[in-house]
Enzyme design. Structure first.
Site, PDB file in Angstrom:
ATOM      1  N   HIS A 164       0.830  -1.215   0.000  1.00 55.71           N
ATOM      2  CA  HIS A 164       0.000   0.000   0.000  1.00 55.71           C
ATOM      3  C   HIS A 164       0.867   1.269   0.000  1.00 55.71           C
ATOM      4  O   HIS A 164       0.428   2.323   0.478  1.00 55.71           O
ATOM      5  CB  HIS A 164      -0.959   0.043   1.192  1.00 55.71           C
ATOM      6  CG  HIS A 164      -1.686  -1.252   1.413  1.00 55.71           C
ATOM      7  ND1 HIS A 164      -2.910  -1.526   0.854  1.00 55.71           N
ATOM      8  CD2 HIS A 164      -1.330  -2.373   2.095  1.00 55.71           C
ATOM      9  CE1 HIS A 164      -3.293  -2.751   1.210  1.00 55.71           C
ATOM     10  NE2 HIS A 164      -2.348  -3.288   1.955  1.00 55.71           N
ATOM     11  N   SER A 285      14.908  21.956 -15.777  1.00 55.55           N
ATOM     12  CA  SER A 285      13.733  22.776 -16.019  1.00 55.55           C
ATOM     13  C   SER A 285      14.180  24.124 -16.556  1.00 55.55           C
ATOM     14  O   SER A 285      15.214  24.642 -16.135  1.00 55.55           O
ATOM     15  CB  SER A 285      12.959  22.958 -14.719  1.00 55.55           C
ATOM     16  OG  SER A 285      12.121  24.098 -14.815  1.00 55.55           O
ATOM     17  N   LYS A 291      15.919  22.017 -10.528  1.00 57.75           N
ATOM     18  CA  LYS A 291      15.295  20.751 -10.938  1.00 57.75           C
ATOM     19  C   LYS A 291      16.226  19.820 -11.699  1.00 57.75           C
ATOM     20  O   LYS A 291      17.018  20.230 -12.522  1.00 57.75           O
ATOM     21  CB  LYS A 291      14.070  21.036 -11.828  1.00 57.75           C
ATOM     22  CG  LYS A 291      12.887  21.653 -11.121  1.00 57.75           C
ATOM     23  CD  LYS A 291      12.291  20.736 -10.074  1.00 57.75           C
ATOM     24  CE  LYS A 291      11.550  19.573 -10.667  1.00 57.75           C
ATOM     25  NZ  LYS A 291      10.240  19.928 -11.181  1.00 57.75           N
ATOM     26  N   GLU A 298      10.074   8.605 -16.805  1.00 62.76           N
ATOM     27  CA  GLU A 298       8.742   9.199 -17.015  1.00 62.76           C
ATOM     28  C   GLU A 298       8.243   8.922 -18.429  1.00 62.76           C
ATOM     29  O   GLU A 298       7.079   8.589 -18.649  1.00 62.76           O
ATOM     30  CB  GLU A 298       8.784  10.710 -16.794  1.00 62.76           C
ATOM     31  CG  GLU A 298       8.896  11.120 -15.345  1.00 62.76           C
ATOM     32  CD  GLU A 298       9.018  12.632 -15.234  1.00 62.76           C
ATOM     33  OE1 GLU A 298       7.984  13.293 -15.115  1.00 62.76           O
ATOM     34  OE2 GLU A 298      10.151  13.150 -15.290  1.00 62.76           O
TER      35      GLU A 298
END
Ligand code: ARG
Length: 467
Positions: A164, A285, A291, A298
């Protein structure tokens, strides 16, 4: 008065037509823009067919040789970029046949004897897909090897295991990586399964019913390294199961890669900090200077969607199709091509990236320590002291509640504190409350103990060696 003969737009089938095909229809029905991708397999199939026709005495040896030489020249022209593909000639098959006839004259027109584009295209895609499978297999193996080697070197690295997405029990990082490898091991066997089932030659089925020429299907099957000819001509020209199976393999593989990607994205985040991905697999970024984004995982996660789409496209393409060939089947190619390309690229990206993962052992260890991950170990300890498991579960639950209130992990409590919950607890409890003790105790086949992980990694590598 004789009617002037209608302009023929297509020399292969123009005979019965009274007007040329509409320009838009010609473009709409043509597949040459994409099916030229398997020109090599088309020529390979044609050469095998010509040799067989000569054995069957349908072609003379001289005719066969003219055809083979002509086809080889065409292949060289295609490869050098000289060949001009024509939309009015519809597809790869008719483009090559027309070029052959232009080159060697009337003999070129004999190549299609005892054959149809229907068995030809089925043969071509199978040959093409088989070649692709033989390229994808080794990339998958390279990925697995890198993953298993990393697992072996991380056999002692402790991290939290989750259910979980809540801290459950400590595991080793190597164990987690070997779980990923099991997914890929099944994918590899699915890929080989697909190859094995597709490897039957449709050539000789002709349009749908077979042909009146004395063909030898065994001969062409062997010449093209198929295991055997297919059994039924109607099925041969209409079957696209192999493309569906490949896409099913691809979807499951991409699902696995997407799960791994999701974990990599989480683990690289400031909240987890379990791993570093080297800069070459990340991007920055344009607005936030701090970043470093895990773009590769991804993007792999995102590409799962299009591959799943291709599987659904092919299933829907084949749904309710009557026997035998239908033009619908021309739509099998682009989804299949894109599935092959996407899977190849994603596997390559993963094969390069996985061995470059740097584990942040201290952060992983701290995270495992924070989440009461040895609570089950304490419960098992109490069972060892004669307490029934349900009761020990209750006792440990209370200890955890105390730990939450006091902001203390179980291993940080004193013996007296622990004894508030059960008088059965003695000093040896600290052996099981440590993370090292917890993982080492799960010392059986499939367990997370470092010794088991090392042995499992050796077994997994040995399987790769016999591929
Ligand atoms: N371009 C066609 C395809 O990809 C080749 C087979 C055409 N056969 C036919 N009967 N029109 O399926």
């Amino acid at each position: 008065m004789n009617k002037p003969s209608a302009p023929k737009t297509n020399q292969a089938w123009g005979g019965r037509f009274n007007e040329p095909v509409d320009d838009f229809v010609a473009r709409f029905t043509a597949s040459v823009n994409f099916d030229q991708r398997f020109y090599r397999q088309d020529i390979q199939g044609s050469i095998a067919h010509a040799k067989m026709l000569c054995e069957a005495e349908v072609l003379t040896a001289d005719e066969r040789d003219q055809i083979i030489n002509g086809l080889q020249e065409i292949e060289a022209q295609i490869e050098s970029g000289e060949f001009v593909w024509s939309i009015p000639l519809e597809d790869v098959h008719m483009n090559i046949e027309a070029a052959l006839t232009e080159k060697i004259g009337i003999v070129g027109k004999k190549l299609h004897t005892g054959r149809s584009r229907n068995d030809q295209v089925a043969t071509d895609i199978k040959l093409w897909l088989r070649d692709q499978i033989d390229q994808i297999g080794p990339i998958l193996t390279r990925l697995q090897r890198g993953m298993i080697e990393l697992a072996a070197s991380e056999a002692n690295t402790i991290m939290p295991g989750f259910t979980h997405l809540q801290t459950a029990q400590p595991v080793t990082f190597g164990h987690h990586l070997l779980a990923w490898n099991e997914m890929l091991e099944r994918d590899y066997s699915r890929l080989q399964d697909c190859r094995q089932r597709l490897n039957q030659s449709p050539l000789g089925a002709a349009a749908l019913a077979g042909t009146t020429y004395p063909i030898n299907r065994q001969y062409t099957a062997e010449a093209l390294s198929f295991d055997k000819p297919t059994e039924n001509s109607l099925d041969s020209v209409s079957d696209r199961d192999f493309a569906i199976e490949f896409c099913a393999f691809s979807s499951i593989l991409m699902t696995h890669l997407s799960r791994m990607s999701e974990e990599l994205v989480l683990w690289t985040s400031a909240q987890f900090q379990f791993i570093n991905l080297p800069d070459r697999f990340c991007t920055g970024s344009s607005i936030m200077p701090q970043k470093k984004n895990p773009d590769v995982p991804e993007l792999v996660r995102g590409k799962t969607g299009r591959v799943n789409g291709h599987l659904i496209a092919l299933l829907t393409l084949m749904k309710s199709q009557p026997l035998a060939y239908n033009k619908d089947n021309q739509e099998d190619k682009e989804p299949l091509f894109d599935a092959v390309d996407t899977v190849s690229d994603c596997l390559r990206a993963f094969a390069d990236m996985i061995p470059a993962i740097e584990s942040r052992k201290d952060e992983m260890y701290e995270a495992a320590r924070r989440g009461f991950s040895t609570a089950t170990d304490l419960a098992d300890y109490l069972v060892g002291k004669g307490i029934a498991f349900r009761d020990s579960h209750e006792i440990v639950g209370k200890s955890v509640a105390y730990g939450i209130a006091e902001n203390k992990d179980l291993s940080e409590m004193s013996l007296e504190e622990l004894q508030q919950f059960s008088s059965e607890i003695s000093a040896d409890v600290f052996d099981v409350l440590t993370l090292e003790g917890s993982v080492a105790a799960r010392d059986h086949l499939g367990g997370t103990a470092p010794a088991q992980v090392k042995a499992a990694a050796q077994r997994a590598l040995a399987k790769l060696d016999i591929r």
